[in-house]
Write an enzyme that holds these catalytic residues in place. Sequence first.
Site, PDB file in Angstrom:
ATOM      1  N   ASP A  67     -35.400 -20.675  43.961  1.00 41.40           N
ATOM      2  CA  ASP A  67     -36.509 -20.390  43.054  1.00 41.40           C
ATOM      3  C   ASP A  67     -36.595 -21.399  41.916  1.00 41.40           C
ATOM      4  OD1 ASP A  67     -34.151 -19.551  41.850  1.00 41.40           O
ATOM      5  OD2 ASP A  67     -34.614 -17.430  41.986  1.00 41.40           O
ATOM      6  N   ASN A 135     -31.016  -5.552  38.406  1.00 40.48           N
ATOM      7  CA  ASN A 135     -31.992  -4.654  39.031  1.00 40.48           C
ATOM      8  C   ASN A 135     -32.000  -4.802  40.552  1.00 40.48           C
ATOM      9  OD1 ASN A 135     -33.207  -7.095  39.430  1.00 40.48           O
ATOM     10  ND2 ASN A 135     -35.062  -6.653  38.272  1.00 40.48           N
ATOM     11  N   HIS A 137     -32.341  -7.700  42.238  1.00 45.34           N
ATOM     12  CA  HIS A 137     -33.128  -8.803  42.811  1.00 45.34           C
ATOM     13  C   HIS A 137     -32.227  -9.856  43.464  1.00 45.34           C
ATOM     14  CE1 HIS A 137     -33.234 -11.247  38.761  1.00 45.34           C
ATOM     15  NE2 HIS A 137     -32.213 -11.627  39.491  1.00 45.34           N
ATOM     16  N   GLU A 142     -38.115  -9.418  43.001  1.00 50.41           N
ATOM     17  CA  GLU A 142     -37.897  -8.288  42.106  1.00 50.41           C
ATOM     18  C   GLU A 142     -38.156  -6.967  42.847  1.00 50.41           C
ATOM     19  OE1 GLU A 142     -36.436  -8.940  39.433  1.00 50.41           O
ATOM     20  OE2 GLU A 142     -37.619 -10.036  37.956  1.00 50.41           O
TER      21      GLU A 142
HETATM   22  P1  PGA Z   1     -26.551 -14.345  36.968  1.00 50.63           P
HETATM   23  O1  PGA Z   1     -27.907 -14.074  37.705  1.00 50.63           O
HETATM   24  O2  PGA Z   1     -25.658 -15.049  37.940  1.00 50.63           O
HETATM   25  O3  PGA Z   1     -26.914 -15.214  35.805  1.00 50.63           O
HETATM   26  O4  PGA Z   1     -25.999 -13.018  36.550  1.00 50.63           O
HETATM   27  C1  PGA Z   1     -27.897 -13.599  39.007  1.00 50.63           C
HETATM   28  C2  PGA Z   1     -29.285 -13.330  39.462  1.00 50.63           C
HETATM   29  O5  PGA Z   1     -30.130 -12.965  38.624  1.00 50.63           O
HETATM   30  O6  PGA Z   1     -29.548 -13.477  40.653  1.00 50.63           O
END
Ligand code: PGA
Length: 246
Positions: A67, A135, A137, A142
């Site tokens: 992304d 959450n 994702h 999302e």
């Molecule tokens: P993070 O993010 O490694 O910064 O916790 C993970 C994600 O949002 O996929």
Amino acid sequence: MKIYRSEDEREMGMIAADLVAAQLRVKPNSLLGLATGSTPVGMYEALAELCQAGKTDFSAAKTVNLDEYVSLSPENEQSYRYFMQKHLFERVNILPRNTFVPDGTADPAVACKRYDELLDSLGRIDLQVLGIGRNGHIGFNEPSDDFPCDTHVVELSESTIEANARFFASKAEVPRRAVTMGIRPILYARTVMLLVCGEEKAEIVKRAFTGPVTPRVPASILQLHPNFLLVGDRAALSLLDGSMVC
Ligand code: PGA
């Protein structure tokens, strides 16, 4: 699902790097699906060390990232292209032309179409690395009413904006939209490896991998993947039944 449990974040990064290195040993021209965020940073650090020591080789590999924020250019330090350059691409012997990240500066619909065409031309991802949001994702897919298959533009949820604000000067600076790979290339990858660490992710790990498969928890779809590796530290895996962990 196979679960690797590490004592801490550092060990998690080393386990994950060893798995990527093993993939490159078996298939030097692997297509790697890569992720950003704080979780994979240790893995990239360990991979850079392995490469500098001549123990792994990226010269024939290709990479596709999950992304990118809409509106951020590759030179912007908060962009995911910049993150990848800094943490991996400039530190290993990968050819720049073999690294792909969605274009944050193009018209988003055009960027999505181009990325799907690129994914089609590259073929199946050999090893997809993922993190997980609080959450549930994966990439920036999302929670929603269905699993989006193709690359799409997403309005980031409030919890994602809050979680990612730590990388920006203020929450107001976090872009509200991103371009993200859909679920199809992720689920179609030959192997999927999700990294997770920290107590604050323990609840979502339990929901995603022991609860129902639902687009309200996008990572839960990985329960359907025949070759899914969960690599987590003790804290993140603490709410899983001990018998699941090897
Ligand atoms: P993070 O993010 O490694 O910064 O916790 C993970 C994600 O949002 O996929």
